[in-house]
Design a protein around this motif. Structure first.
Motif, PDB file in Angstrom:
ATOM      1  N   MET A  14      31.231  44.628  40.604  1.00 55.77           N
ATOM      2  CA  MET A  14      32.578  45.121  40.919  1.00 55.77           C
ATOM      3  C   MET A  14      32.791  45.429  42.395  1.00 55.77           C
ATOM      4  SD  MET A  14      34.076  44.873  38.135  1.00 55.77           S
ATOM      5  CE  MET A  14      33.352  44.227  36.637  1.00 55.77           C
ATOM      6  N   ASP A  68      35.649  47.619  43.886  1.00 56.51           N
ATOM      7  CA  ASP A  68      36.454  48.067  42.745  1.00 56.51           C
ATOM      8  C   ASP A  68      35.684  48.979  41.790  1.00 56.51           C
ATOM      9  OD1 ASP A  68      38.876  46.987  43.321  1.00 56.51           O
ATOM     10  OD2 ASP A  68      38.648  45.185  42.075  1.00 56.51           O
ATOM     11  N   PHE A  90      37.070  50.795  38.475  1.00 52.46           N
ATOM     12  CA  PHE A  90      36.528  50.256  37.232  1.00 52.46           C
ATOM     13  C   PHE A  90      35.905  51.377  36.400  1.00 52.46           C
ATOM     14  CE2 PHE A  90      32.907  48.712  34.822  1.00 52.46           C
ATOM     15  CZ  PHE A  90      33.419  47.618  34.123  1.00 52.46           C
ATOM     16  N   LYS A 101      43.972  43.783  37.557  1.00 53.26           N
ATOM     17  CA  LYS A 101      42.575  44.043  37.909  1.00 53.26           C
ATOM     18  C   LYS A 101      41.697  44.114  36.659  1.00 53.26           C
ATOM     19  CE  LYS A 101      42.633  46.415  42.408  1.00 53.26           C
ATOM     20  NZ  LYS A 101      41.569  45.557  43.013  1.00 53.26           N
ATOM     21  N   TRP A 108      38.486  41.916  35.932  1.00 59.50           N
ATOM     22  CA  TRP A 108      37.163  42.490  35.672  1.00 59.50           C
ATOM     23  C   TRP A 108      36.569  41.945  34.372  1.00 59.50           C
ATOM     24  CZ3 TRP A 108      39.385  48.073  36.406  1.00 59.50           C
ATOM     25  CH2 TRP A 108      39.598  48.322  37.746  1.00 59.50           C
TER      26      TRP A 108
END
Length: 693
Positions: free
Chosen positions: A360, A363, A367, A409, A413
């Motif tokens: 990630m 992020d 996350f 997002k 992910w």
């Protein structure tokens, strides 16, 4: 020698290399036990069962345990999914003996098959020691064993008795519903239905978990038919508290580790209260029913989360649980290989924090808020199971970003995690196709089509129906239960007929092709011929053409899959209207009269209560006729109308309920109750409004 290599069941094949001289359940094996006067070990499990694998590795792969078993016993391995009839009998025995059940299920029986001892998982030394004691007792004092077997057999038989309601409850029921048995006045007032069901709901509500949904206990099973009933009852009685609880449950299940947000599909159950850590096996029967449930809830709420769950789950089933002929496979195992090539439960699905940080990058903090890479999402041994706690709107607000950007997002992910996870060893696949489980998934695709109007879902459903008819419905009129490697085996059980009839009715509701109703009626009449017990007024689980087991089984309690008798009752009610068959409805009423006054534990009878709701004055029928009938049926199916039975025809119909309702060059809407129809309307919007109120 071990004979399981001749079988097709993935579960039995898993045991084909054991040193135990396993045999399958058949007349030759049973005759051998009698002829050699040997005790029988009946060991029952299924391919995705974690503790079945543990006992196999610890005990059935062990030479010392195998020596004890081979020397004194006839050893029979059974796939409970192929033979639920055998499983039901020995499960009753083990529950009587131990007060609990589960799998692996292990029983020791006399040479005639009557059980004398049993339980679930056993460690190796306990297993060997017990077997040796039982063998000595059989050699030295067989009369004592026989005496116990006779008493236990009486106990098993007593569980098969469908208890008549006590006179007080029965008289109360009959006074509330005096017309039961008289079909013309068969519907009861809504108030009387509610008066009967409300005390059961009040009792049930006490066990609700108002924090995470579901029942306030662990482990937590999803029980889709429970929420199907609660959603309908809450809707029909305008009970906001009940509807809110169902939506809480569905939201928390979708947020939990129980639901595979990366690739769709639900695991079998959660070991904790918050739906976090599942037993990681994914079963077809759960996913079929849950798609139907989320489709109903989506029609009522238009919650985008429910749509996401439906789409991800059906994508998973199409990709991972489908053969190239239109059939659906049974399950993915809980266990998969680790990097060190050890089978471990959940290995395919869990994540280490460092691995997620690497994937990630910048992020990771965001996350972690979405999927709780913290104490809330931690499982064990450095592993995290992805779980959501807060809605994306709340997280977006906290982080001062637009919701649609966070949604994008999240999707990105999940795609990243999916790509990474596909590099791992996948869980083992149980690639047999069972008729009843295929029927549940077929109906899931139909219900998703109703809710989301995706033509691909209907196409998949029709392909599956064709697969079943071609491979699992014989020219003699009976169904077969199991398909594997081009071979269909095992005479089907009531569950297979009931659920397939139910799915054929669902296909009619979206296609208005009457062949599906004719198929449903043909199978229903076959059930009356080969399963119905005139004395008990219920259907046996096994056909009268099958070799009898030590005890007959009548399935009446709704479980993870609703009871085959309650599904048959549901079907009979609907078919009684389509075909004007008063006998079908009389049978339903007799069944309900024996079940409803006896209900003490409502969650075990939720599908029965759903059938009972059909006798409310809120239940109606709608007939749509005309060349545009299918177009309007399509629009009606988008709405949550659990109390409406739908029929339609694009031209003249021979179906009794549609007789003389078609008029050339006109589209007509007939709103009916108990088969009596109002003057037809040409106003669709007005008709739809009447259906909703």
């Amino acid at each position: 020698m071990n004979e399981l290599s001749q079988e097709t069941s993935p579960y039995l094949l898993q045991h084909a290399q054991n040193p135990v001289h396993w045999k399958s359940w058949n007349s030759t094996t049973l005759a051998t036990a009698k002829n050699q006067n040997k005790l029988i070990i009946v060991s029952i499990g299924y391919s995705a069962c974690h503790w079945c694998h543990v006992m196999e590795h610890e005990t059935f792969e062990d030479d010392e345990a195998a020596q004890t078993m081979n020397q004194h016993f006839i050893n029979i391995k059974i796939d409970r999914e192929e033979r639920p009839d055998i499983d039901a009998v020995y499960m009753k025995a083990v529950q009587i003996m131990t007060g609990r059940g589960g799998w692996p299920l292990n029983a020791v029986c006399l040479p005639d098959g009557r059980p004398v001892w049993g339980g679930t998982y056993f460690r190796k030394h306990e297993w060997i020691e017990t077997l040796e004691q039982l063998q000595k007792l059989f050699e030295n004092n067989p009369e004592k064993m026989i005496e116990y077997a006779e008493k236990l057999h009486l106990g098993i038989e007593s569980l098969n008795d469908i208890q008549a309601p006590n006179k007080t409850n029965l008289n109360q029921f009959r006074s509330n519903f005096p017309s039961f048995g008289g079909v013309a006045e068969g519907r009861g007032g809504s108030n009387r239905i509610e008066e009967t069901l409300n005390p059961l709901l009040e009792k049930w509500i006490k066990s609700f978990d108002h924090d995470f949904g579901g029942m306030a206990r662990a482990p937590k099973f999803m029980m889709p038919n429970n929420y199907k009933f609660l959603l309908r009852y809450g809707h029909q009685t305008n009970n906001k508290e009940l509807l809110d609880f169902v939506n809480l449950t569905l939201t928390k299940m979708a947020f939990g580790g129980l639901f595979d947000t990366v690739d769709g599909g639900f695991s079998r159950y959660s070991v904790d209260m918050k739906w976090h850590v599942p037993h990681f096996e994914k079963m077809l029967y759960d996913n079929g029913q849950l798609v139907s449930l989320y489709a109903d809830a989506y029609k009522l709420t238009k919650n985008p989360l429910y749509k996401e769950v439906i789409e991800k789950t059906l994508n998973f089933v199409s990709k991972e649980l489908s053969n190239d002929q239109g059939g659906f496979f049974c399950a993915l195992d809980a266990d998969s290989l680790t990097e060190n090539q050890h089978l471990e439960e959940g290995a395919f699905y869990v994540w280490k924090k460092a691995e997620l940080q690497s994937l990630m990058k910048d992020d990771f903090e965001l996350f972690s808020q979405v999927f709780n890479i913290n104490d809330f999402g931690y499982w064990e041994e450095g592993n995290y199971v992805l779980i959501q706690k807060d809605p994306l709107e709340e997280i977006a607000s906290r982080n001062q970003i637009e919701v649609h950007l966070l949604q994008a997002k999240k999707k990105s992910w999940e795609n990243l995690l999916y790509t990474e996870r596909e590099k791992r060893s996948k869980p083992r696949l149980d690639d047999k196709c069972l008729t009843s489980w295929n029927a549940l998934m077929l109906k899931g695709f139909v219900d998703a089509y109703k809710a989301l109007q995706d033509e691909n879902y209907l196409k998949t459903a029709l392909e599956n129906a064709t697969f079943i008819i071609k491979n699992l419905w014989t020219e003699e009129g009976n169904l077969l239960r199991n398909y594997k490697n081009g071979k269909s085996t095992i005479n089907a059980y009531l569950e297979d007929y009931a659920l397939l009839i139910n799915s054929f009715i669902a296909l009619y509701e979206v296609t208005i092709d009457e062949k599906w109703l004719l198929n449903a009626k043909q199978l229903t009449d076959y059930c009356f011929e080969h399963f119905y017990d005139e004395k008990k007024k219920f259907f046996a689980f096994t056909s009268d053409l099958d070799e009898a087991l030590i005890s007959k089984h009548y399935e009446t309690e709704d479980n993870v899959i609703p009871a085959s008798n309650s599904v048959i009752a549901e079907n009979l009610f609907v078919l009684s209207i389509y075909f004007g068959n008063s006998y079908y409805e009389e049978v339903v009423q007799e069944m309900l009269q024996n079940i409803v006054p006896n209900i003490d534990y409502p969650s075990a009878f939720s599908n029965w209560m759903n059938v009972f709701l059909n006798f409310s004055e809120q239940n109606k029928e709608l007939v749509v006729t005309g060349e545009n009938a299918k177009h309007f049926i399509h629009k009606i199916n988008r709405n949550y109308l659990p109390n409406i039975i739908l029929a339609g025809a694009e031209n003249h119909s021979l179906l009794p309920f549609l007789s003389d309702r078609f008029v050339e060059n006109e589209t007509l809407f007939y709103l009916c109750q108990n088969r009596v129809c109002q003057i037809p309307s040409k106003d669709f919007e007005r008709t739809l409004s009447e259906l909703k109120h």
